[in-house]
Design a protein around this motif. Structure first.
Motif, PDB file in Angstrom:
ATOM      1  N   GLU A  33       0.690  -1.251   0.007  1.00 39.57           N
ATOM      2  CA  GLU A  33       0.008  -0.078   0.019  1.00 39.57           C
ATOM      3  C   GLU A  33       0.922   1.209   0.059  1.00 39.57           C
ATOM      4  O   GLU A  33       0.558   2.101  -0.670  1.00 39.57           O
ATOM      5  N   ALA A  34       1.932   1.246   0.824  1.00 42.20           N
ATOM      6  CA  ALA A  34       2.684   2.546   0.910  1.00 42.20           C
ATOM      7  C   ALA A  34       3.583   2.548  -0.522  1.00 42.20           C
ATOM      8  O   ALA A  34       3.741   3.673  -1.031  1.00 42.20           O
ATOM      9  N   THR A  35       3.964   1.654  -1.092  1.00 49.37           N
ATOM     10  CA  THR A  35       4.400   1.649  -2.321  1.00 49.37           C
ATOM     11  C   THR A  35       3.621   2.171  -3.396  1.00 49.37           C
ATOM     12  O   THR A  35       3.859   3.122  -4.213  1.00 49.37           O
ATOM     13  N   LYS A  36       2.232   1.757  -3.192  1.00 50.18           N
ATOM     14  CA  LYS A  36       1.475   2.591  -4.082  1.00 50.18           C
ATOM     15  C   LYS A  36       1.063   3.989  -4.188  1.00 50.18           C
ATOM     16  O   LYS A  36       1.037   4.612  -5.007  1.00 50.18           O
ATOM     17  N   ARG A  37       1.034   4.427  -2.700  1.00 50.50           N
ATOM     18  CA  ARG A  37       1.069   5.730  -2.532  1.00 50.50           C
ATOM     19  C   ARG A  37       2.327   6.536  -3.009  1.00 50.50           C
ATOM     20  O   ARG A  37       2.037   7.662  -3.621  1.00 50.50           O
ATOM     21  N   VAL A  38       3.442   6.139  -2.913  1.00 49.06           N
ATOM     22  CA  VAL A  38       4.508   6.641  -3.531  1.00 49.06           C
ATOM     23  C   VAL A  38       4.624   6.682  -4.988  1.00 49.06           C
ATOM     24  O   VAL A  38       4.961   7.639  -5.688  1.00 49.06           O
ATOM     25  N   ALA A  39       4.066   5.595  -5.544  1.00 50.87           N
ATOM     26  CA  ALA A  39       3.828   5.839  -7.081  1.00 50.87           C
ATOM     27  C   ALA A  39       2.952   6.678  -7.507  1.00 50.87           C
ATOM     28  O   ALA A  39       3.107   7.464  -8.494  1.00 50.87           O
ATOM     29  N   ALA A  40       1.933   6.842  -6.647  1.00 48.63           N
ATOM     30  CA  ALA A  40       0.760   7.992  -6.905  1.00 48.63           C
ATOM     31  C   ALA A  40       1.318   9.427  -6.940  1.00 48.63           C
ATOM     32  O   ALA A  40       1.283  10.336  -7.741  1.00 48.63           O
ATOM     33  N   THR A  41       1.964   9.780  -5.563  1.00 48.62           N
ATOM     34  CA  THR A  41       2.744  11.103  -5.590  1.00 48.62           C
ATOM     35  C   THR A  41       4.003  11.262  -6.400  1.00 48.62           C
ATOM     36  O   THR A  41       4.113  12.352  -6.804  1.00 48.62           O
ATOM     37  N   LYS A  42       4.565  10.067  -6.923  1.00 47.22           N
ATOM     38  CA  LYS A  42       5.728  10.572  -7.713  1.00 47.22           C
ATOM     39  C   LYS A  42       5.171  10.820  -8.928  1.00 47.22           C
ATOM     40  O   LYS A  42       5.832  11.857  -9.630  1.00 47.22           O
ATOM     41  N   VAL A  43       4.186  10.343  -9.612  1.00 47.39           N
ATOM     42  CA  VAL A  43       3.644  11.036 -10.918  1.00 47.39           C
ATOM     43  C   VAL A  43       3.311  12.572 -10.717  1.00 47.39           C
ATOM     44  O   VAL A  43       3.721  13.094 -11.624  1.00 47.39           O
ATOM     45  N   GLN A  44       2.685  12.805  -9.491  1.00 49.00           N
ATOM     46  CA  GLN A  44       2.345  14.121  -9.350  1.00 49.00           C
ATOM     47  C   GLN A  44       3.470  14.808  -9.361  1.00 49.00           C
ATOM     48  O   GLN A  44       3.500  16.233  -9.880  1.00 49.00           O
ATOM     49  N   VAL A  45       4.503  14.543  -8.600  1.00 49.78           N
ATOM     50  CA  VAL A  45       5.784  15.537  -8.243  1.00 49.78           C
ATOM     51  C   VAL A  45       6.420  15.554  -9.829  1.00 49.78           C
ATOM     52  O   VAL A  45       6.859  16.764  -9.984  1.00 49.78           O
ATOM     53  N   GLN A  46       6.453  14.484 -10.464  1.00 54.15           N
ATOM     54  CA  GLN A  46       7.025  14.635 -11.889  1.00 54.15           C
ATOM     55  C   GLN A  46       6.359  15.706 -12.743  1.00 54.15           C
ATOM     56  O   GLN A  46       6.943  16.363 -13.287  1.00 54.15           O
ATOM     57  N   ASN A  47       4.971  15.620 -12.591  1.00 54.32           N
ATOM     58  CA  ASN A  47       4.151  16.421 -13.270  1.00 54.32           C
ATOM     59  C   ASN A  47       4.411  18.051 -13.086  1.00 54.32           C
ATOM     60  O   ASN A  47       4.641  18.966 -13.859  1.00 54.32           O
ATOM     61  N   ARG A  48       4.357  18.158 -11.618  1.00 56.81           N
ATOM     62  CA  ARG A  48       4.582  19.672 -11.161  1.00 56.81           C
ATOM     63  C   ARG A  48       6.012  19.931 -11.565  1.00 56.81           C
ATOM     64  O   ARG A  48       6.479  21.308 -11.948  1.00 56.81           O
ATOM     65  N   LEU A  49       7.025  19.083 -11.433  1.00 54.81           N
ATOM     66  CA  LEU A  49       8.389  19.470 -11.581  1.00 54.81           C
ATOM     67  C   LEU A  49       8.587  19.841 -13.230  1.00 54.81           C
ATOM     68  O   LEU A  49       9.371  20.853 -13.463  1.00 54.81           O
TER      69      LEU A  49
END
Length: 206
Positions: A33-49
């Motif tokens: 579950e924690a890995t899925k949350r990281v994957a989700a926020t990683k996409v958001q962070v990449q888009n913002r960056l």
């Protein structure tokens, strides 16, 4: 006693192993579950960056400079501030998710080693219990063989005693039917069942 002790140790190890396996499954699910949350926020962070890299700070300035009034300038400034706060929260949440993944991975690794140790201990205890049971069976077999030998010896001694008694009775009969001496009932046994033909004291050559 050794078999009982080994059985209790094996039961304790087995129970602990079962509980640890349950915990391992729970921690593994938590890690996923924690890995899925990281994957989700990683996409958001990449888009913002990516957006920040393309537009840069000049875009922010254009938004503010394009205001037609002080009120619009303040409103746009407030919105930009909220966006900055949202970005900071996103980055912090992503960092925290990564931290939780690292913690759970370490926990999973620890439990995996513990399960392996318990399995090894369980195997050794099973071997020890089996060996002890085999030793017991071997000792019991040896005792049964000794028992059979002792029983044969007892029967042989009984036969010899009966033979000796028969010879004693025959000897008394040869003395003219005299009754044998009465059975001694004192605290100390007589050294022999015969009569006393010489008292204590000096002995003289005939």
């Amino acid at each position: 006693t050794k078999i009982v002790d080994l059985g209790n140790q094996l039961e304790t190890t087995t129970n602990r192993l079962q509980k640890t396996i349950v915990v391992q499954k729970q921690v593994q699910e938590s890690l996923e579950e924690a890995t899925k949350r990281v994957a989700a926020t990683k996409v958001q962070v990449q888009n913002r960056l990516r957006w920040m890299y393309v537009h840069g700070e000049s875009s922010m300035a254009d938004v503010l400079l394009g205001s037609k009034s002080i009120g619009e300038f303040a409103s746009r400034g407030f919105l930009l501030q909220e966006i900055a706060h949202a970005d900071r929260d996103l980055f912090e949440r992503h960092t925290e998710n990564q931290k939780q993944v690292s913690i759970r991975k370490h926990r999973v690794d620890t439990i995996v080693r513990e399960v392996a140790d318990l399995r090894g201990r369980q195997t050794q205890q099973k071997i020890g219990l089996t060996d002890t049971r085999n030793d017991k069976a071997s000792v019991l077999g040896q005792l049964r063989n000794k028992q059979a030998d002792l029983e044969r010896l007892v029967r042989q001694l009984d036969q010899e005693e009966a033979s000796i008694q028969a010879r004693i009775q025959a000897y008394y009969r040869s003395l003219g039917g005299k009754k044998p001496l009465p059975k001694f009932t004192g605290r100390m046994g007589r050294p022999t069942a015969g009569g006393v033909n010489s008292g204590f004291g000096m002995r003289f050559h005939p």
